[in-house]
Design an enzyme around this catalytic site. Structure first.
Site, short mmCIF file in Angstrom:
data_model
loop_
_atom_site.label_atom_id
_atom_site.label_comp_id
_atom_site.label_asym_id
_atom_site.label_seq_id
_atom_site.Cartn_x
_atom_site.Cartn_y
_atom_site.Cartn_z
N ASP A 167 -3.85 14.70 10.58
CA ASP A 167 -3.82 14.43 9.13
C ASP A 167 -5.17 13.89 8.67
O ASP A 167 -5.24 12.92 7.92
CB ASP A 167 -2.70 13.44 8.80
CG ASP A 167 -2.40 13.39 7.30
OD1 ASP A 167 -2.91 14.26 6.56
OD2 ASP A 167 -1.67 12.48 6.87
N LYS A 188 1.43 -2.94 9.09
CA LYS A 188 2.49 -1.93 9.20
C LYS A 188 3.76 -2.65 9.66
O LYS A 188 3.75 -3.29 10.71
CB LYS A 188 2.11 -0.86 10.23
CG LYS A 188 1.10 0.15 9.75
CD LYS A 188 0.97 1.25 10.81
CE LYS A 188 0.00 2.30 10.42
NZ LYS A 188 -0.08 3.38 11.44
N GLY A 204 7.39 4.39 3.93
CA GLY A 204 7.85 5.65 4.50
C GLY A 204 9.29 5.54 4.94
O GLY A 204 10.02 4.64 4.52
N LEU A 248 0.82 -1.21 0.00
CA LEU A 248 0.00 0.00 0.00
C LEU A 248 0.85 1.26 0.00
O LEU A 248 0.46 2.28 -0.56
CB LEU A 248 -0.93 0.00 1.22
CG LEU A 248 -1.98 -1.11 1.28
CD1 LEU A 248 -2.74 -1.03 2.58
CD2 LEU A 248 -2.93 -1.00 0.10
#
Length: 830
Positions: A689, A585, A549, A546
């Site tokens: 965010d 993650k 970072g 997906l």
């Protein structure tokens, strides 16, 4: 899993994203890479032509006076590799008020190989660029179209004999496609009943690159254009099958070297009402050395006769090694229109178990400017070399001086932090002076004034780095452990303000934290164990990456037997024997100690969040590297992509047969986002965010708030990069967050207003799309000054007056006057 390190991403060739200084002012471009046709003196040599520098006599100046018909004088820059250049900056010779030379106009020539030079022309065919009007202002000019080059020449132009001097900078990013030329048939003219449409390659530079690599993606309606004063069809290159008896168009692509190709992305029009469709199939031949491979690759995309929107068609190139690709695109209808073609190529393969590659920078951050040079052996490498004792004493003296300088820098940095806190309590009138800017919204020219010595210079605006005030003064890598206290400050307006010293900043895998958590809350959580179970890695099946970072990656996976690991209060709407879609993650195994500590703290926090409209932490894999947290994932993806694929109910949707979402369902989704934010605000958590990209969509329009948006290349254009510091979603941020670094529930309310605006626009447009990032920051200054000159987002077509009033209330200057999430949720339910 087999993971690859991709060398390119779409963001590297998008003009609105690719705007980084390439090293004239920053020093990354070395003196030996700057040359000139001549120089007036040694102190005005080419190496002094750096923007915003005053070394030597203050600029590059040619030896002779520039004449109107003399275009032989130039300042040349060698970037050492191909770069995508979108912006140029120029400045005259000021030299502390002594200099008075500048270039009123100039031309640009560029080259990819150093032998063939191309004159840049704008989209209207003009070569001359308007330059400076004085010696001290920096004038920035967008290159429309952008150029792909290694060598760039600035050539001063005058309408009368005059002395000129120049300082320059180039802005862009490294061109990672590797594509150096393409050869395609000339575009044609389409005769519609009302007017002709010209779909020719109008910006082809004669050396192999043009409109298919200019970073401009065509609109859904190909008769319209992104470009001001352009003719119908300008964004596309197109062909009619009547001109090609074989039923296909052949395009040949040449690359800088042999590459391992994974995909080709072709942006096509699919406006079938005008007999235009994406290609039916493509046949690609590959050449690695001198011969073409005998077996071509055939790819057939799904034919879409329901959605007329333009789209990227991704062609799998199956890791073919090649330095040239020849593709035959077969017609699916009378016309075929392309606006952009990009390639993705890999340079390394890793075969690991859930272990990510040790990549360097993420693909949405351009690599630093580097030089490839052969290195000569130094005297120190020679074992027969004897060190002179006098040289040793000099070296020791230099080291001592360096140590003193470093100590002085540390003292200055500490004093600067104390001084900044004192400045925050000073009069806001001082900040007002710093917000004055000379950006013009109607002009593509940006002028930064750097002179403080002339009698009546324009007031100097803050540069984009300083415009974000205290928020930018905290590096993105600040350790969470260094930013804890047990009290929260209160701002002057009475709203609780969790400053950087009062919150726990967690460095997530995206490279930035999402929730701002009061340190007191984190202290209360620190003594508790993680309330989720360890999940077996072997029961995870990779589906798709997906995003990624600074510290890790986010993967879409299928989990087997996840139902057995869940607590009783959480129920899956999936049978026990069925695989569950989850987001994983994953922290890189080489992440530093701070990142690992923050990752574990994020797990603790996520395990405490239990709300139907917040993504849940389901399980973890923390017994061995790489550390993983497994969260829910909704089958319909993020809200931004979901809405952009749908249309509002109405006659247009019936004609196009597009999937629709009713107004009541839009309000239902917005109410769920407000409910989730109401839950977070009850815990004193600030999201920071909130946007449609960070909301996931499930069955029956169920919404859950997440935090994956920043890690996805797809949304890199939604974030503004402060060089060397933070990445900020400025188009969603409140004025006080951008200018003062204040993040509160009230700033989340502001972002909710922008998110609601996105929803009612079906995510067809980016907020403030008519403004550049710098102009968005300038507009926040207007909110601060509150002189009724600020620009608000316009009322969407579907939006009733009552909802637009709610949006405007979310964007009130005074934070105390903004509604709470409880009030917003109640209003949306009503």
């Amino acid at each position: 899993w087999i993971l690859s390190v991709s060398k390119v991403g779409l963001c590297c060739c998008v003009p609105g994203v690719c705007r980084y200084p390439l090293g004239m002012s920053g020093g990354q471009i070395q003196d030996e890479d700057i040359s000139a046709s001549s120089q007036w003196s040694e102190s005005t040599a080419a190496r002094y032509g750096r923007l915003d520098f005053e070394e030597g006599d203050g600029a590059w100046c040619p030896e002779i006076t520039v004449e109107p018909d003399n275009l032989k004088e130039f300042l040349q820059i060698d970037l050492r590799s191909l770069h995508f250049i979108t912006l140029v900056g120029t400045q005259g010779r000021h030299a502390g008020g002594i200099g008075n030379e500048f270039a009123q106009m100039y031309k640009i020539k560029y080259s990819r190989d150093g032998s063939r030079w191309i004159s840049w022309r704008n989209r209207q065919g003009e070569q001359v660029i308007e330059g400076n009007r004085n010696t001290y202002d920096i004038v920035l000019k967008d290159l429309e179209p952008p150029i792909i080059a290694r060598f760039v020449r600035f050539m001063p132009v005058t309408d009368h004999s005059m002395n000129v001097c120049m300082r320059v900078e180039l802005y862009g990013c490294e061109w990672l496609d590797g594509l150096v030329s393409y050869n395609a048939p000339a575009g044609e003219q389409m005769n519609l009943p009302s007017f002709p449409v010209y779909v020719n390659d109008s910006v082809y530079d004669g050396a192999g690159l043009g409109q298919l690599t200019d970073g401009v993606f065509g609109l859904d309606d190909f008769t319209s254009s992104h470009v001001y004063k352009a003719w119908p069809g300008y964004d596309y290159v197109g062909w009619s099958n009547e001109s090609f008896p074989g039923g296909y168009v052949e395009i040949m692509f040449e690359f800088d070297r042999i590459r391992n190709f994974t995909t080709m992305k072709v942006h096509c029009s699919n406006m079938f009402s005008h007999h235009v469709k994406a290609f039916r199939q493509v046949l690609c031949h590959f050449r690695s050395e001198s011969d073409w491979e005998p077996s071509p690759l055939l790819f057939s995309p799904a034919v879409d006769e329901e959605n007329p929107s333009a789209r990227f068609v991704t062609v799998s190139l199956a890791n073919h090694m090649a330095s040239a690709i020849k593709c035959q695109f077969y017609f699916a209808d009378t016309w075929m229109l392309f606006s952009e073609i990009t390639f993705q190529s890999d340079t390394a393969m890793y075969n690991t178990t859930l272990a990510p590659p040790k990549a360097g920078l993420p693909p949405n951050i351009p690599p630093a400017h580097t030089h490839s040079r052969s290195t000569l052996p130094s005297p120190e490498d020679d074992p027969t070399h004897k060190v002179d004792d006098s040289n040793t004493r000099i070296l020791i003296g230099c080291l001592v001086a360096i140590i003193f300088i470093l100590v002085a820098i540390i003292v200055i940095m500490l004093w600067r932090q104390v001084w900044q806190k004192m400045l925050e309590k000073a009069s806001r009138r001082m900040l007002d002076d710093e917000l004055i800017t000379s950006l013009s919204i109607q002009s593509e020219t940006f002028v930064y004034n750097h002179n403080q010595h002339t009698p009546t210079p324009p007031r100097r605006p803050p540069t984009p780095v300083n415009s974000v005030c205290s928020l930018c003064d905290v590096p993105a890598s600040t350790s969470a452990a260094a930013s804890k206290s047990t009290t929260a400050t209160v701002a002057q307006d009475g709203v609780p303000h969790y400053a950087e010293a009062d919150v726990v900043n967690l460095q997530g895998v995206t490279g930035s934290n999402t929730y701002a958590i009061p340190a007191l809350t984190m202290d209360l959580l620190s003594g508790k164990d993680v309330a989720v179970e360890e999940f077996p890695r072997k029961m995870l099946t990779f589906k798709e990456k997906l995003g990624e970072g600074q510290f890790g990656e986010v993967h879409l996976c299928e989990a087997e037997g996840m139902q057995k690991f869940m607590d009783k209060e959480f129920l899956f709407d999936v049978p026990e024997d069925q695989l569950v879609l989850v987001a994983v993650k994953m922290l890189r195994s080489d992440a530093n100690k701070n990142a690992r500590s923050d990752f574990l703290k994020e797990i603790k926090i996520m395990s405490r969040l239990k709300d139907p409209n917040i993504i849940r932490l389901l399980a973890v894999c923390i017994c061995s590297d790489p550390l993983c947290m497994i969260t829910e994932y909704m089958e319909n993806g993020d809200l931004n992509q979901f809405l952009s694929r749908h249309e509002p109910e109405g006659q247009l949707a019936l004609i196009s047969n597009a999937p629709t979402v009713s107004f009541s369902n839009l309000c239902y989704m917005a109410a769920q986002i407000a409910s989730g934010m109401k839950y977070l605000s009850s815990l004193n958590f600030v999201h920071r965010d909130l946007a449609t990209r960070n909301c996931l969509v499930g069955k029956n329009f169920t919404i859950k708030i997440a935090d994956f948006g920043m890690s996805r290349n797809l949304y890199s254009g939604d974030y503004y990069r402060i060089q060397g510091r933070a990445v900020l979603p400025i188009r969603w941020m409140s004025w006080e967050s951008i200018l003062l670094g204040k993040f509160t529930t009230a700033s989340d309310v502001w972002a909710f207003g922008v998110t609601l605006w996105e929803i009612l626009n079906f995510c067809k447009e980016q907020p403030y799309s008519q403004l550049t990032d710098e102009q968005v920051i300038e507009n926040t200054g207007e909110f601060f000054r509150d002189q009724k000159r600020q620009i608000y987002l316009p009322q969407p077509g579907l939006c009733p007056d009552s909802l637009y009033k709610m949006m405007l209330s979310c964007w009130r200057r005074n934070t105390k006057e903004r509604p709470s999430f409880q009030e917003i949720h109640r209003a949306l339910l009503e």
